[in-house]
Design an enzyme around this catalytic site. Sequence first.
Site, PDB file in Angstrom:
ATOM      1  N   LYS A   1       2.674  -2.824   6.452  1.00 35.93           N
ATOM      2  CA  LYS A   1       3.027  -2.509   5.073  1.00 35.93           C
ATOM      3  C   LYS A   1       4.502  -2.131   4.940  1.00 35.93           C
ATOM      4  O   LYS A   1       5.149  -2.467   3.939  1.00 35.93           O
ATOM      5  CB  LYS A   1       2.127  -1.390   4.541  1.00 35.93           C
TER       6      LYS A   1
ATOM      7  N   TYR B   1      -1.392  -1.052  10.882  1.00 34.15           N
ATOM      8  CA  TYR B   1      -1.544  -1.242   9.436  1.00 34.15           C
ATOM      9  C   TYR B   1      -0.295  -0.753   8.705  1.00 34.15           C
ATOM     10  O   TYR B   1       0.260  -1.451   7.841  1.00 34.15           O
ATOM     11  CB  TYR B   1      -2.774  -0.486   8.954  1.00 34.15           C
TER      12      TYR B   1
ATOM     13  N   SER C   1       0.884  -1.171   0.000  1.00 29.93           N
ATOM     14  CA  SER C   1       0.000   0.000   0.000  1.00 29.93           C
ATOM     15  C   SER C   1       0.914   1.211   0.000  1.00 29.93           C
ATOM     16  O   SER C   1       2.113   1.103   0.321  1.00 29.93           O
ATOM     17  CB  SER C   1      -0.870  -0.015   1.270  1.00 29.93           C
TER      18      SER C   1
END
Length: 305
Positions: free
Chosen positions: A161, A157, A144
């Site tokens: 990533k 999160y 991402s």
Amino acid sequence: MMQHKDRVAFVTGGVSGLGFGIARALSNAGFRLALSYRNPDYRVQAAHWFAEQGREAPLFLELDVTDRPRFAEVAAAIDGHFGRLDLLVNNAGISVFGPTDAATHADYDWIMGVNFGSIANGLVALLPLVKRTGPGSHIVNVASMAAYLSGPQAGIYTASKFAVRGLTESLRANLAPQGIGVSLLCPGLTRTNAWDSAFRRPAAFADSGFGAVDGDMLTRFGAAFDQGMDPLEVGEKLLRGVEANRGLIFSHPEYAEDFREIYEASIAALPDEPVPAGRLEIERLRREAQRAARAGRAISLADLT
């Protein structure tokens, strides 16, 4: 765009959202497909699209990407059905947000377990088949833009990533001498339902520090995804990146301002002082080894000192 008739790709989470966009792009280019799924309704919808297009039905494989024994079974099924794997796309992931300072072990275990653990599970289970397929095969790990851009509500999160980014960059150097490509895909805002992951939190990870899900707020947040890029377009850009063997694939152009800020802040943070010759030499060797790895040479610890 190249045609890839008789080449085989496996996409985790390949029946909805970004994964389905990637699957359609690969099918359009001639790949035969294996797709993993968890939601049987999405599987049915995906199968209907392939039938409508007159395409070979993918090998659909039910898979919880945190289930290591099942991942091994999936690898065996792909090997038994196709006998090869030219492209592995580790796509499955969740988007879950909340204040990092309130996070519990359950929050860390769930988000890291899916977003990073699924990549590790896919590599352990399927790299042997990719290696056996040989030079020209390829791996794409989907991260991402959060692999570069952190945010106050996305600490775990973002960490997941960043971890995928670091792993992928290192793996590319490991596999280059074998003629196997590795790419990191970092999509930006994409028109998917990825925002609703918090509604599907497994019971085993219920002890969240983020508090109860505010359905109205999360749905309003999800409305922003309607402005996102078509998943098929992201999939087509992924394919072009694979064909060019690019280590880094950015699908969205709107992040130049962010990268300028990161660059300027990083340069400004470096101390302005002399560096001992010995340290300079170690860093020179590191850079030289990195360039050699990118050129396809196997690197060992002996190359770094």
